[in-house]
Design an enzyme around this catalytic site. Structure first.
Site, PDB file in Angstrom:
ATOM      1  N   HIS A   1       0.791  -1.233   0.000  1.00 55.47           N
ATOM      2  CA  HIS A   1       0.000   0.000   0.000  1.00 55.47           C
ATOM      3  C   HIS A   1       0.817   1.272   0.000  1.00 55.47           C
ATOM      4  O   HIS A   1       0.243   2.363  -0.069  1.00 55.47           O
ATOM      5  CB  HIS A   1      -0.933   0.039   1.209  1.00 55.47           C
TER       6      HIS A   1
ATOM      7  N   LYS B   1      -9.095  14.226   3.533  1.00 60.44           N
ATOM      8  CA  LYS B   1      -8.257  13.019   3.583  1.00 60.44           C
ATOM      9  C   LYS B   1      -7.400  13.156   4.841  1.00 60.44           C
ATOM     10  O   LYS B   1      -7.400  14.207   5.475  1.00 60.44           O
ATOM     11  CB  LYS B   1      -7.377  12.905   2.341  1.00 60.44           C
ATOM     12  N   ARG B   2      -6.669  12.120   5.217  1.00 59.40           N
ATOM     13  CA  ARG B   2      -5.786  12.253   6.362  1.00 59.40           C
ATOM     14  C   ARG B   2      -4.779  13.371   6.126  1.00 59.40           C
ATOM     15  O   ARG B   2      -4.400  13.648   4.990  1.00 59.40           O
ATOM     16  CB  ARG B   2      -5.046  10.932   6.617  1.00 59.40           C
TER      17      ARG B   2
ATOM     18  N   LYS C   1       0.596  14.573   1.205  1.00 59.02           N
ATOM     19  CA  LYS C   1      -0.685  14.886   0.568  1.00 59.02           C
ATOM     20  C   LYS C   1      -0.828  16.384   0.292  1.00 59.02           C
ATOM     21  O   LYS C   1      -1.727  16.825  -0.405  1.00 59.02           O
ATOM     22  CB  LYS C   1      -1.843  14.381   1.433  1.00 59.02           C
TER      23      LYS C   1
ATOM     24  N   THR D   1      -8.313   6.731  -3.061  1.00 59.04           N
ATOM     25  CA  THR D   1      -9.661   6.296  -3.409  1.00 59.04           C
ATOM     26  C   THR D   1     -10.621   7.472  -3.256  1.00 59.04           C
ATOM     27  O   THR D   1     -11.684   7.488  -3.890  1.00 59.04           O
ATOM     28  CB  THR D   1     -10.136   5.140  -2.513  1.00 59.04           C
TER      29      THR D   1
ATOM     30  N   LYS E   1     -14.087   8.716  -5.489  1.00 62.26           N
ATOM     31  CA  LYS E   1     -15.400   9.087  -4.933  1.00 62.26           C
ATOM     32  C   LYS E   1     -15.846  10.439  -5.479  1.00 62.26           C
ATOM     33  O   LYS E   1     -17.018  10.618  -5.847  1.00 62.26           O
ATOM     34  CB  LYS E   1     -15.334   9.157  -3.399  1.00 62.26           C
TER      35      LYS E   1
HETATM   36  C1  LIG Z   1     -12.076   7.397   1.087  1.00 51.14           C
HETATM   37  C2  LIG Z   1     -11.676   7.822   2.426  1.00 51.14           C
HETATM   38  C3  LIG Z   1     -10.327   8.052   2.726  1.00 51.14           C
HETATM   39  C4  LIG Z   1      -9.232   7.927   1.690  1.00 51.14           C
HETATM   40  O1  LIG Z   1      -9.098   9.185   1.041  1.00 51.14           O
HETATM   41  P1  LIG Z   1      -7.803   9.522   0.153  1.00 51.14           P
HETATM   42  O2  LIG Z   1      -8.136  10.850  -0.422  1.00 51.14           O
HETATM   43  O3  LIG Z   1      -7.708   8.460  -0.896  1.00 51.14           O
HETATM   44  O4  LIG Z   1      -6.634   9.559   1.063  1.00 51.14           O
HETATM   45  C5  LIG Z   1      -9.998   8.459   3.990  1.00 51.14           C
HETATM   46  N1  LIG Z   1     -10.938   8.625   4.945  1.00 51.14           N
HETATM   47  C6  LIG Z   1     -12.245   8.428   4.692  1.00 51.14           C
HETATM   48  C7  LIG Z   1     -13.231   8.646   5.781  1.00 51.14           C
HETATM   49  C8  LIG Z   1     -12.656   8.013   3.436  1.00 51.14           C
HETATM   50  O5  LIG Z   1     -13.957   7.792   3.206  1.00 51.14           O
END
Ligand SMILES: *Cc1c(COP(=O)(O)O)cnc(C)c1O
Length: 828
Positions: A368, A559-560, A565, A667, A671
């Site tokens: 990952h 995101k985190r 990032k 991911t 979305k």
């Molecule tokens: C999809 C999702 C992530 C992953 O987001 P990235 O932008 O790919 O880092 C993290 N936290 C939550 C709550 C999510 O639904």
């Protein structure tokens, strides 16, 4: 006759009348409440129980079917995280009883929406990795594959984030405090997990030298099952999560010696194992308790898998890899490799070679991340104390493997050193990624670029040995949660236009392309987005007491929080716009609302400082009358799955701006695109594949490529201080941060950010993540976004083409690929 009767019954079970009856029944009989004195939680609980009744019926049938099918091959997904979120609405949709339930609640003067809000998020994960595992469970069940998730039932999931004076505060997430209606405790399937002790050799009757693991400290693993229901297919699989418990609540040895307190202590030691999720995302910290967690759930899961296998196939272990495949979600479950060896060799008395053959035909490993600070390495000392027998097994595995590697590498010492499971040095360590590669028949990355980086850089010496083991499986998301559930408005107009086939076959969204120039459809599409923006605006006003304009561009990064990032790059751009507006309040810019959501690991100083900076900038910008509300900055606290479900459908712009080469897939990017946001992003992870699908004109790509980043770094020619001196805009931005323009009463607060960008901090490189290198192209693309948004149809056509063209990012596609290429499992 039988069939029509069953059908009638089935129909009745899903009728509004029956749902109302069952709801009241559960309130009265299961919860002991009158309708009149029931709390919102009671109502949620009663509704969940009635849904669970219907889920469990299907679950029992499905499991019986799996057991009765003699040539079944099962897939086991081992993951230390499952970031599930809420289940009520998800289960209603997958059972296809949402409409009837909505009506039933309405008859009782209740709102399903309000009731659903009472459910806490199951937050047993940090971010992308855990959410991927949850999407995979949904797809495995929907595809009808015999699959099982195995993990840990943490008492406390990811912490609750609150923002106080702009700083992140962490609060415990006591998600089980009112009970969890979805889970079923399976005490009868409890197993023992051993720790510590020592390895002892002995001679068996036939004179063979064997080993046993003795004088151990044992802990109970109690499973809790959550049925995972497929969409409209009557399949229900199992997510089995383990909870740790002391062997005896009171240790009677100590008790009889009169040591009352000590006897309770072993209970605390045992139950600590499943107490709390480690809140680090893409960061490894070598804590003993974490290693205990990893072994705990791996050992319990393997015992369970072998018990199930033996029940069906006895001791025919030759059949094991034909009937089982175990996918390791990252290296956290990698101890399953030596554990299976230990069981087969020490307990089942198979010869080593036979056991190893079975083992490497059983495991598949998903990598990952390529970030060095995220790669797991355990000190041999710790290993030796906690898992002495496993360490011996690892030495044996490594010795045999290196014998081969030496031949292949013609004795090239550096290559041999690179692939060894052990890292020599001051403190000798076990490399979990190397172990995972050596012990698996498949190694996959999670996007095309990421897989190429694995083969060419991080694991290139392994790739030389086993090119055939490496493969790519680009991540995906389930459209059931990430479109059908979170965006009912968009789902409705899609269904009215092209039908609902997309719910189980996302490629069908292609049919929307025909409507890309249909103004009446684009009007509806725009209206849906506006309503979602209004829904989010209401949330923001209610929670943060800030008014935002739904007519403005919603520019979102959720995101985190991680330096790679680059939330800081986003903040730099906001400061840039703010400074332009201060210079010229009449500047022609389209109004924009910048929205952030991000948790920082509690020990990650720089990440927490960036959260504070976002909040400080927000405070100044939002209260500056000069800029006439042209921009607003919003930090939404406690980003989690349920918030993602409100935020993502409301976004116009999706910020996917990691330093190229760092984000394995992402991911969140998928979305957003599926919900009609346009991406501004780097050529990183799955962004590249999104660009290939949606077309260059429907995405805003900027910045260095992964190759350019690594070349520039190797050349040592990158000098952010030069850029700072040459580029006035960048200088003004960084000076404002350094001089604490946004936090006037704390002049030194943000100095470390300035320091880190220009000179490096605590041994890091200056601007390690290349923000200054990418700033200009980032700001240029943002200007284009501003201009493009002004033409409603141009923008909405691009947004619609994003929706229409991202079908490939369904986790159904990802799982189909895993099933065909790696698992070789079939629908029953
Ligand atoms: C999809 C999702 C992530 C992953 O987001 P990235 O932008 O790919 O880092 C993290 N936290 C939550 C709550 C999510 O639904």
């Amino acid at each position: 006759m039988e069939i029509t009767k069953r059908k009638k019954e089935q129909k009745y079970r899903t009728s509004k009348k029956n749902i109302k009856e069952n709801f009241i029944e559960h309130l009265n009989l299961s919860l002991g409440k009158d309708f009149s004195n029931a709390t919102l939680w009671d109502k949620y609980h009663a509704l969940a129980l009635l849904v669970k009744d219907r889920v469990v019926e299907k679950w029992l049938k499905t499991q019986k079917k799996y057991y009765e099918t003699t040539d079944v091959k099962r897939v086991y997904y081992l993951s230390i995280e499952f970031l599930i979120g809420r289940l009520l609405y998800n289960n209603l949709l997958n059972l296809q009883i949402d409409e009837e339930v909505k009506k039933a609640m309405k008859d009782l003067n209740l709102s399903l929406e309000e009731i659903a809000e009472a459910e806490p998020d199951a937050g047993l994960g940090n971010g992308g990795l855990g959410r991927l595992a949850a999407c995979f469970l949904d797809s495995i069940a929907t595809l009808g594959l015999p699959g099982y998730g195995y993990g840990i039932r943490y008492d406390y999931g990811i912490f609750k984030q609150v923002i106080k004076d702009g700083f992140q505060i962490e609060l415990p997430d006591d998600w089980l405090k009112n009970g969890n209606p979805w889970e079923i405790e399976r005490k009868d399937r409890t197993v023992k997990v051993k720790f510590f002790g020592r390895s002892e050799s002995y001679k068996d009757e036939d004179g063979n030298i064997r080993f046993k693991w003795v004088d151990t400290f044992d802990v109970l693993a109690v499973p809790y099952d959550t049925p995972i229901i497929g969409y409209g297919n009557n399949v229900a699989n199992t997510l089995r999560l383990w909870s740790a418990k002391a062997l005896n609540e009171f240790d009677f040895n100590n008790f009889q010696k009169g040591n009352y307190i000590k006897s309770a202590e072993s209970n605390a030691i045992a139950s600590a194992i499943s107490k709390v999720l480690y809140p680090n995302d893409a960061f490894y910290s070598g804590r003993e308790l974490r290693l205990k967690q990893e072994y705990f759930f791996v050992s319990a899961s393997l015992q369970d898998i072998i018990r199930r296998f033996k029940k069906q196939f006895g001791n025919q272990f030759d059949l094991f890899p034909k009937r089982n495949v175990i996918q390791l979600n990252d290296t956290h479950p990698a101890l399953a490799i030596p554990e299976l060896m230990r069981i087969l060799v020490d307990e089942e008395h198979l010869p080593w070679e036979k056991a190893w053959d079975i083992t490497i035909k059983t495991f598949a490993y998903t990598n990952h991340t390529v970030m060095p600070e995220a790669l797991e390495k355990w000190e041999v000392h710790l290993f030796e104390r906690l898992l002495p027998r496993h360490l011996e097994i690892l030495y044996e595995i490594n010795a045999r493997f290196l014998d081969n590697a030496k031949k292949i590498f013609n004795g090239n010492i550096e290559k041999i050193r690179n692939v060894s499971i052990f890292e020599e040095g001051n403190v000798k360590q076990v490399r979990m990624a190397n172990l995972s590669i050596v012990g698996s028949f498949s190694i996959n990355g999670v996007s095309k670029l990421h897989t190429e980086i694995l083969k060419k850089n991080v694991f290139k010496d392994f790739y030389e040995i086993w090119p055939e083991k490496f493969n790519n499986k680009t991540n995906g998301i389930t459209q059931r949660r990430w479109l059908l559930q979170c965006n009912p408005g968009l789902s409705k107009i899609i269904n009215e236009t092209i039908g609902s086939e997309w719910i189980t076959n996302l490629d069908y969204l292609k049919n929307l392309e025909k409507f890309a120039d249909d103004k009446s459809f684009l009007d509806k599409f725009y209206e849906v987005k506006q309503n979602n923006k209004i829904r989010l605006s209401r949330y923001i006003e209610k929670e943060l007491d800030i008014k935002v304009d739904p007519e403005s561009i919603f520019d979102v990064q959720v995101k985190r929080l991680h330096e790679y990032k680059r939330q800081l790059l986003n903040v730099m751009h906001i400061i840039y716009i703010y400074q332009r507006l201060k210079e010229n309040p009449n500047l022609d810019i389209y109004p924009r609302t910048f929205i952030f959501g991000a948790k920082a690991a509690p020990g990650y100083r720089m990440a927490k400082l960036i959260i504070k900076l976002i909040n400080s900038v927000a405070n100044v910008v939002n209260n500056d009358k000069d800029i006439k509300d042209k921009i607003k900055v919003i930090f939404i606290p406690n980003y989690n799955v349920s918030l993602a479900e409100i935020i993502i459908p409301a976004a116009n712009v999706s910020e996917q701006i990691s330093t190229a080469g760092k984000e394995a897939s992402g991911t969140g990017n998928m979305k957003f695109a599926l919900n009609g946001a346009l991406t501004i992003g780097t050529l990183d992870g799955a962004n590249i594949e999104i660009k290939e699908c949606v077309g260059d004109e429907n995405i805003f790509i900027f910045g260095l490529t992964a190759e350019q980043v690594s070349k520039l770094k190797e050349s040592r020619l990158y000098n952010p201080y030069d850029i700072y001196l040459r580029n006035e805009h960048i200088r003004n931005i960084l000076d404002a941060i350094n001089n604490s323009f946004f936090e006037k009463n704390n002049p030194d607060l943000f100095k470390d950010i300035f320091q880190s960008l220009l000179f490096g901090i605590n041994g890091s490189q200056a601007d390690e993540y290349m923000l200054l290198a990418d700033f200009d192209s980032y700001k240029t693309r943002h200007k284009e976004i501003d201009l493009t948004y002004r033409n409603k149809y141009t923008w909405n056509k691009k947004a619609l083409l994003n929706v229409a063209r991202v079908g490939i990012f369904s986790s159904d596609r990802t799982i189909r690929e895993y099933a065909e290429d790696i698992w070789k499992v079939k629908k029953i």
